[in-house]
Design a protein around this motif. Structure first.
Motif, PDB file in Angstrom:
ATOM      1  N   PRO A 123       0.829  -1.211   0.000  1.00  0.00           N
ATOM      2  CA  PRO A 123       0.000   0.000   0.000  1.00  0.00           C
ATOM      3  C   PRO A 123       0.861   1.259   0.000  1.00  0.00           C
ATOM      4  O   PRO A 123       2.050   1.211   0.276  1.00  0.00           O
ATOM      5  CB  PRO A 123      -0.772  -0.125   1.322  1.00  0.00           C
ATOM      6  N   VAL A 124       0.198   2.365  -0.287  1.00  0.00           N
ATOM      7  CA  VAL A 124       0.901   3.648  -0.315  1.00  0.00           C
ATOM      8  C   VAL A 124       1.334   3.999   1.104  1.00  0.00           C
ATOM      9  O   VAL A 124       0.548   3.946   2.041  1.00  0.00           O
ATOM     10  CB  VAL A 124      -0.024   4.751  -0.871  1.00  0.00           C
ATOM     11  N   ALA A 140       2.433   9.934   0.799  1.00  0.00           N
ATOM     12  CA  ALA A 140       1.707  10.660  -0.245  1.00  0.00           C
ATOM     13  C   ALA A 140       1.928  12.144  -0.020  1.00  0.00           C
ATOM     14  O   ALA A 140       1.370  12.740   0.893  1.00  0.00           O
ATOM     15  CB  ALA A 140       0.219  10.308  -0.191  1.00  0.00           C
ATOM     16  N   ARG A 199       5.091   3.578  -2.452  1.00  0.00           N
ATOM     17  CA  ARG A 199       4.423   2.456  -1.806  1.00  0.00           C
ATOM     18  C   ARG A 199       5.414   1.606  -1.024  1.00  0.00           C
ATOM     19  O   ARG A 199       6.619   1.683  -1.232  1.00  0.00           O
ATOM     20  CB  ARG A 199       3.756   1.574  -2.862  1.00  0.00           C
ATOM     21  N   CYS A 234       8.996  16.470   3.940  1.00  0.00           N
ATOM     22  CA  CYS A 234       8.350  15.166   4.148  1.00  0.00           C
ATOM     23  C   CYS A 234       8.659  14.616   5.531  1.00  0.00           C
ATOM     24  O   CYS A 234       7.852  13.880   6.101  1.00  0.00           O
ATOM     25  CB  CYS A 234       8.830  14.165   3.086  1.00  0.00           C
ATOM     26  N   ALA A 235       9.819  14.975   6.070  1.00  0.00           N
ATOM     27  CA  ALA A 235      10.186  14.486   7.399  1.00  0.00           C
ATOM     28  C   ALA A 235       9.578  15.331   8.499  1.00  0.00           C
ATOM     29  O   ALA A 235       9.706  15.011   9.675  1.00  0.00           O
ATOM     30  CB  ALA A 235      11.711  14.455   7.543  1.00  0.00           C
ATOM     31  N   GLY A 236       8.956  16.436   8.131  1.00  0.00           N
ATOM     32  CA  GLY A 236       8.342  17.289   9.132  1.00  0.00           C
ATOM     33  C   GLY A 236       9.303  18.266   9.769  1.00  0.00           C
ATOM     34  O   GLY A 236       8.992  18.877  10.781  1.00  0.00           O
ATOM     35  N   GLY A 296       0.598  22.637   0.477  1.00  0.00           N
ATOM     36  CA  GLY A 296       0.738  21.206   0.235  1.00  0.00           C
ATOM     37  C   GLY A 296       0.644  20.395   1.513  1.00  0.00           C
ATOM     38  O   GLY A 296       0.744  20.921   2.616  1.00  0.00           O
ATOM     39  N   THR A 297       0.397  19.101   1.348  1.00  0.00           N
ATOM     40  CA  THR A 297       0.310  18.208   2.495  1.00  0.00           C
ATOM     41  C   THR A 297       1.175  16.980   2.283  1.00  0.00           C
ATOM     42  O   THR A 297       1.464  16.590   1.148  1.00  0.00           O
ATOM     43  CB  THR A 297      -1.133  17.713   2.726  1.00  0.00           C
ATOM     44  N   VAL A 298       1.551  16.368   3.389  1.00  0.00           N
ATOM     45  CA  VAL A 298       2.283  15.112   3.355  1.00  0.00           C
ATOM     46  C   VAL A 298       1.558  14.145   4.276  1.00  0.00           C
ATOM     47  O   VAL A 298       1.325  14.459   5.439  1.00  0.00           O
ATOM     48  CB  VAL A 298       3.733  15.294   3.842  1.00  0.00           C
ATOM     49  N   ARG A 299       1.182  12.991   3.755  1.00  0.00           N
ATOM     50  CA  ARG A 299       0.558  11.992   4.601  1.00  0.00           C
ATOM     51  C   ARG A 299       1.414  10.735   4.633  1.00  0.00           C
ATOM     52  O   ARG A 299       1.869  10.263   3.595  1.00  0.00           O
ATOM     53  CB  ARG A 299      -0.859  11.688   4.103  1.00  0.00           C
ATOM     54  N   ILE A 300       1.613  10.227   5.828  1.00  0.00           N
ATOM     55  CA  ILE A 300       2.487   9.067   6.004  1.00  0.00           C
ATOM     56  C   ILE A 300       1.739   7.995   6.776  1.00  0.00           C
ATOM     57  O   ILE A 300       1.124   8.273   7.809  1.00  0.00           O
ATOM     58  CB  ILE A 300       3.780   9.479   6.755  1.00  0.00           C
ATOM     59  N   ASP A 301       1.799   6.780   6.259  1.00  0.00           N
ATOM     60  CA  ASP A 301       1.143   5.652   6.918  1.00  0.00           C
ATOM     61  C   ASP A 301       2.216   4.791   7.556  1.00  0.00           C
ATOM     62  O   ASP A 301       2.866   3.991   6.897  1.00  0.00           O
ATOM     63  CB  ASP A 301       0.358   4.860   5.860  1.00  0.00           C
ATOM     64  N   LEU A 342       8.338   6.699  10.603  1.00  0.00           N
ATOM     65  CA  LEU A 342       9.173   7.472   9.694  1.00  0.00           C
ATOM     66  C   LEU A 342      10.616   7.481  10.177  1.00  0.00           C
ATOM     67  O   LEU A 342      10.878   7.632  11.366  1.00  0.00           O
ATOM     68  CB  LEU A 342       8.620   8.897   9.638  1.00  0.00           C
ATOM     69  N   TYR A 362      14.556   9.215   9.065  1.00  0.00           N
ATOM     70  CA  TYR A 362      15.158  10.245   8.210  1.00  0.00           C
ATOM     71  C   TYR A 362      16.659  10.277   8.443  1.00  0.00           C
ATOM     72  O   TYR A 362      17.119  10.252   9.593  1.00  0.00           O
ATOM     73  CB  TYR A 362      14.536  11.597   8.543  1.00  0.00           C
TER      74      TYR A 362
END
Lengths: 121, 230, 292
Positions: free
Chosen positions: C92-93, C96, C118, C140-142, C149-154, C157, C159
């Motif tokens: 899965p992703v 994003a 993914r 993306c790492a915050g 824009g947005t970054v969603r992480i499932d 994380l 870095y």
């Protein structure tokens, strides 16, 4: 003979020489190196020869199999394939033509230099 | 709880590795003490407590600054602000107690006819205030140099300002002189009450400052969300 | 080709002078593995070299040169590493990023950038200097905020920046314990995981050595191992191979493929392009377009 130039020439023809040597029959790496040395090309290091053998094998011009074990350690033997034979025949023709032309230039050029130095035309 | 303890343990290890700094910090209050020991015995107590405060605040400042490079990673790894702050403070308190103990012993043996209980209170409050003060400076100011200069200014002012002057109460270590007066000059309970109140207040305010400044510096990241996708 | 009789180790770390055949052959096997040759072919190459040395009686360095040079020549002849086994399951992703825009004063560094990665995929971010590669990764790492824009992480994380991320006065072991505790690992598990990742990068941390005494490349190996500690689901790597020697650089990519096969979603910022044919997505920020 100057080492660098000899190495350059050898780089250009080593794979063809290997094909030529294998035409006489199946052989393994060290035996090939010795044959090339005896033929007058000088000592060929393993680090130079085996990558060439790998390339020829990948191109399908030679095939390999492991043999031995009874009378000694196993060795990887190479032989010419049909494609390899064709390539060798073609290369032999190409080479004699090429070498002939280069030879002519070198000898003519040499004559021209001597003539010019002599002052005559 | 484990996370806080691990943070504290690593902070102590880090500080313990800086041998030269530790030696200087250990001997600084001694220098302060000896400077007044000759003629004004009582003053030497006040000075040694100030020296302790300065040394511990410096240690806290440098400990906080040193942690900056690894902080983003700690945050990503699952540490929240309260783990990091509580852990560092705990480490600084531990180091502070270790630093103060020999000096309390020194006062106990060298000085007579003083209220030892009050002196213990001064040192305890100094440890608490210094830890939060130094840590706050490391969070608010970008580099150690600025923090050290502020510390210098504060300690200098602390020594020069007349403690009876109301503006002197703004300084974080004002309680130290009040309680020292109570301990050395055997004054009435007023000094004790004021001193304790100021000390406790200073700890509360500075610790709150650390918490707020830490959150501000970490910044919010509204653009990033952790959630199941699709 | 000319080669001096004792071999020319250079920066490889092999001993000068005659090298015992067994050691040379073992080193050759290791180097061939690093270049991604399959174990079959590696076995054949090593066996053939051994037979040659037996027959000729020469020393390995005289006949073949240093193991890594010969291995490189073999790898070049064979035509690169084995292709990735097809049929790898992509999950899965996990990351994003949508519409990421970032401006520094007047300059637009990132303009409406999208990135989807993914589980089990590797994305490479390439581009010229200043094209915003590191900025995108930090967003993306915050660690940085975009203007839009947005970054969603499932998932979790990890870095790894180009440098830093390490505490000068702590040892490698202590780092593993510290980061591991944050990830919920107990001490021994954290140490084992950290030392395992270090070993895969050809580094055996010496106990009691503080991070400030490590060389730049070794600090980066620590940095990378810490990013990976606790097996995060998304791994963001910003050219983490600073200071790596050639062998370690190859080891690094080996690890990337292995982590990918284990289901991690990986984003690598790089401007070294020779591994691009094996990644799943290439995001070229210079041309400000995404190429899949």
């Amino acid at each position: 003979m100057e080492q660098d130039r000899r190495a350059q020439w050898l780089r250009g023809v080593l794979d063809l020489c290997v094909l030529g040597t294998l035409a006489a029959g199946e052989s393994y790496g060290y035996q090939l190196a010795q044959a090339l040395d005896a033929a007058g090309l000088g000592p060929i290091q393993g680090g130079t020869l085996y990558p060439v053998l790998l390339r020829l094998q990948r191109a399908g011009l030679i095939a390999a199999r492991w043999r031995g074990g009874e009378s000694g350690p196993a060795r990887k033997y190479y032989r010419l394939t049909a494609a390899g034979e064709t390539t060798l025949r073609q290369a032999a023709t190409d080479w004699s033509g090429f070498a002939g032309r280069v030879g002519a230039i070198l000898s003519t050029g040499g004559t021209a230099v001597r003539t010019a130095a002599g002052g005559a035309q | 709880m484990t996370k806080t303890l691990v943070v504290a343990e690593m902070a102590v290890r880090e500080m313990a590795r800086r041998r030269v700094v530790l030696i200087i910090l250990l001997l600084l209050p001694l220098a302060f003490y000896l400077s007044r020991r000759g003629d004004q015995l009582g003053q030497s107590i006040r000075f040694v407590c100030l020296g302790l405060g300065w040394a511990l605040s410096t240690a806290a400042l440098f400990a906080g600054s040193a942690a900056r490079t690894i902080e983003p990673r700690l945050r990503l790894s699952g540490y929240s602000a309260r783990h990091l702050i509580a852990g560092r403070l705990a480490a600084l308190w531990a180091v502070g107690v270790l630093l103060s103990a020999p000096y309390f012993l020194l006062v106990r043996l060298d000085q007579h006819d003083v209220r030892y209980g009050a002196i213990a209170a001064i040192m305890a409050l100094t440890v608490l205030v210094s830890a939060s003060f130094g840590l706050a400076l490391s969070v608010v100011l970008p580099r150690e140099l600025e923090g050290t200069l502020v510390l210098l200014a504060v300690v200098g002012l602390q020594m020069m300002l007349d403690p009876d002057d109301t503006s002197a109460r703004v300084l974080p270590f004002w309680f130290s002189r009040e309680l020292a007066t109570y301990a050395v000059d055997h004054t009435g309970g007023g000094y004790l009450d004021r001193g304790l109140l100021h000390g406790v207040l200073a700890v509360a305010v500075l610790t709150a400052l650390v918490a707020v400044a830490f959150r501000v510096r970490q910044g919010r990241r509204p653009h990033l969300r952790f959630e199941p996708l699709r | 080709m000319s080669r001096d009789a004792g071999g020319a180790p250079g920066a490889h770390g092999y001993r000068r002078g005659p090298m015992r055949t067994d050691g040379w052959l073992a080193a050759l096997a290791a180097e061939l593995h690093r270049h991604g040759l399959g174990s079959d072919l590696t076995g054949h190459v090593v066996a053939e070299a051994a037979a040659h040395l037996r027959d000729s009686g020469e020393s390995p360095l005289a006949a073949f040169g240093p193991p890594d040079t010969y291995a490189a020549a073999v790898a070049a002849s064979v035509g690169g590493p084995a292709p990735a086994p097809r049929g790898r399951v992509v999950g899965p992703v996990r990351l994003a990023a949508r519409g990421i825009t970032k401006r520094y004063r007047r300059r637009t560094v990132l303009a409406d950038v999208d990135l989807t990665v993914r589980a089990g995929e590797v994305a490479a971010i390439i581009g010229a200097n200043g094209s915003g590669k590191s900025t995108l990764l930090r967003i993306c790492a915050g660690l940085a905020r975009p203007d839009r824009g947005t970054v969603r992480i499932d998932g979790r994380l990890g870095y790894c920046p180009q440098d830093g991320g390490v505490s000068d006065f702590l040892t490698a072991d202590e780092h593993f314990v510290l980061i591991g505790a944050g990830r919920g690992l107990d001490r021994s598990a954290a140490r084992r995981a950290g030392l395992g990742d270090a070993a895969a990068l050809d580094w055996a941390p010496k106990p009691g050595v503080q991070a400030r005494h490590l060389s730049g490349g070794t600090r980066q190996k620590l940095n990378l191992a810490l990013a990976r500690l606790g097996t995060p689901d998304v791994l963001l790597l910003d050219e983490p191979y600073q200071g790596f020697d050639r062998g370690s650089y190859l080891d690094f990519w080996h690890q990337v493929w292995r982590w990918r096969d284990g289901g991690t979603a990986i984003v690598v910022v790089t401007h070294l392009l020779n591994q691009l044919d094996r990644v799943d997505t290439v995001l070229d920020l210079t041309r400000a377009e995404a190429a899949a």
